[in-house]
Design an enzyme around this catalytic site. Structure first.
Site, PDB file in Angstrom:
ATOM      1  NE  ARG A   1      -4.868  -4.652  19.113  1.00 34.97           N
ATOM      2  CZ  ARG A   1      -3.854  -4.155  18.382  1.00 34.97           C
ATOM      3  NH1 ARG A   1      -4.039  -3.046  17.690  1.00 34.97           N
ATOM      4  NH2 ARG A   1      -2.693  -4.751  18.346  1.00 34.97           N
TER       5      ARG A   1
ATOM      6  CD  GLU B   1      -0.539   0.297  17.286  1.00 35.62           C
ATOM      7  OE1 GLU B   1      -1.111  -0.720  16.839  1.00 35.62           O
ATOM      8  OE2 GLU B   1       0.047   0.341  18.388  1.00 35.62           O
TER       9      GLU B   1
ATOM     10  CG  ASP C   1       5.232  -5.720  11.514  1.00 32.43           C
ATOM     11  OD1 ASP C   1       6.467  -5.894  11.590  1.00 32.43           O
ATOM     12  OD2 ASP C   1       4.408  -6.444  12.080  1.00 32.43           O
ATOM     13  N   GLY C   2       6.271  -3.141  13.348  1.00 34.53           N
ATOM     14  CA  GLY C   2       7.525  -2.772  13.990  1.00 34.53           C
ATOM     15  C   GLY C   2       8.744  -3.423  13.360  1.00 34.53           C
TER      16      GLY C   2
ATOM     17  CG  ASP D   1       4.339  -0.873  25.780  1.00 34.27           C
ATOM     18  OD1 ASP D   1       4.133  -1.993  26.293  1.00 34.27           O
ATOM     19  OD2 ASP D   1       3.710   0.148  26.116  1.00 34.27           O
TER      20      ASP D   1
END
Length: 296
Positions: A34, A117, A144-145, A165
């Site tokens: 991002r 994160e 990665d979660g 979240d």
């Protein structure tokens, strides 16, 4: 006193929604995932991601009063403490600026807090610009979660509070919304464990997401504000406690959370277990998860 609180609310709202021309970009970078920006608008510092050609606030704090929580959805997240007032192991998926982690460490200094994160640049920026705090009790991992949760299951780990979240205002990764993922997450909860998830309040995805959570957890609470912003889904490992059962925990939490501008009584009054989605709403699965197409 009420006048002072009202004026603070007005000033904070003005700071959050002031035009971008007044904001000063103090850091900007393109990570693997991002565009990341840190902006100062007077006393307010915000972490922002560029999403779909617009900038969305991920985390904000007042430089003069960093303990005061700015976002309403962050305050609603503390609904989890009404269910489990003293969690000893906390998992946070999605770091942002680290506001939730920092606050929880101050509230629960003996608790183990693990932050997950996927973007290492976010962790770096949280440390440098938002005073994200780490020590032997508070840790962060770049992973990665979904992968982390699979590995934690193999290690037979359990958490008293799991906070999901990984929501950037427009988007939650599809693989973190499916029935299979939620089943894995539920297995990580301790017997008195609670999950709070920052999710959508308005989109075609709402019904699908609600139906998926219901298929895994059964009844759950939705925690909403009248502003129709984010909603928090609150679910438990075992039977969902009634509101009457939970009321006994409010008094102890009220004074504890007030310094952070969290009115836990107001949060509690935002609870609803009313089903507001169709009975036949489709369930999101690893084979069927058109989340981004639905969120228009």
């Amino acid at each position: 006193m009420r006048t002072n609180v009202y004026m603070l609310t007005i000033l904070l709202a003005f700071s959050l929604f002031t035009t971008s021309a007044l904001a000063k970009v103090i850091h900007q970078e393109r990570s693997m995932y991002r565009n990341i920006l840190v902006e100062d608008t007077g006393n307010l510092r915000c972490l922002k991601f560029n999403v779909k050609s617009k900038k969305t606030n991920q985390s904000c704090f007042l430089k003069s009063d960093p303990n005061r929580l700015v976002f309403n959805y962050t305050k609603l997240m503390f609904s989890g403490m009404i269910v489990n007032t003293n969690p000893s192991r906390v998992l946070i998926v999605g770091l942002g600026g680290g506001t939730m982690s920092n606050t929880l460490h101050q509230l629960l200094p003996d608790a183990e807090i693990e932050n997950i994160e996927i973007d290492p640049a976010v962790i770096k920026v949280a440390r440098q610009y938002f005073s994200f705090f780490e020590n032997d009790k508070v840790t962060s991992k770049v992973v990665d979660g979904r992968i982390f949760i699979k590995r934690a299951l193999l290690k037979k780990q359990h958490y008293d509070w799991i906070i999901l979240d990984a929501f950037n205002g427009d988007y939650i990764p599809e693989h973190l919304m499916t029935k299979e993922f939620l089943e894995e997450t539920k297995k990580l909860l301790s017997d008195n464990g609670v999950l709070t998830a920052n999710t959508f309040s308005i989109s075609d995805l709402y019904d699908y997401e609600s139906s998926t959570y219901q298929s895994v957890f059964g009844d759950f609470y939705q925690v909403k504000s009248k502003r129709q912003e984010n909603r928090i889904i609150l679910a438990t490992k075992n039977d969902l406690p009634s509101k009457a059962q939970l009321e006994t925990n409010l008094a102890a939490l009220h004074d504890l959370l007030r310094p952070y501008d969290v009115n836990i009584l107001k949060v509690f009054n935002s609870f609803t277990d009313k089903q507001d989605w169709p009975e036949n709403a489709p369930i999101l699965t690893d084979q069927f998860s058109p989340a981004n197409l639905l969120n228009q």
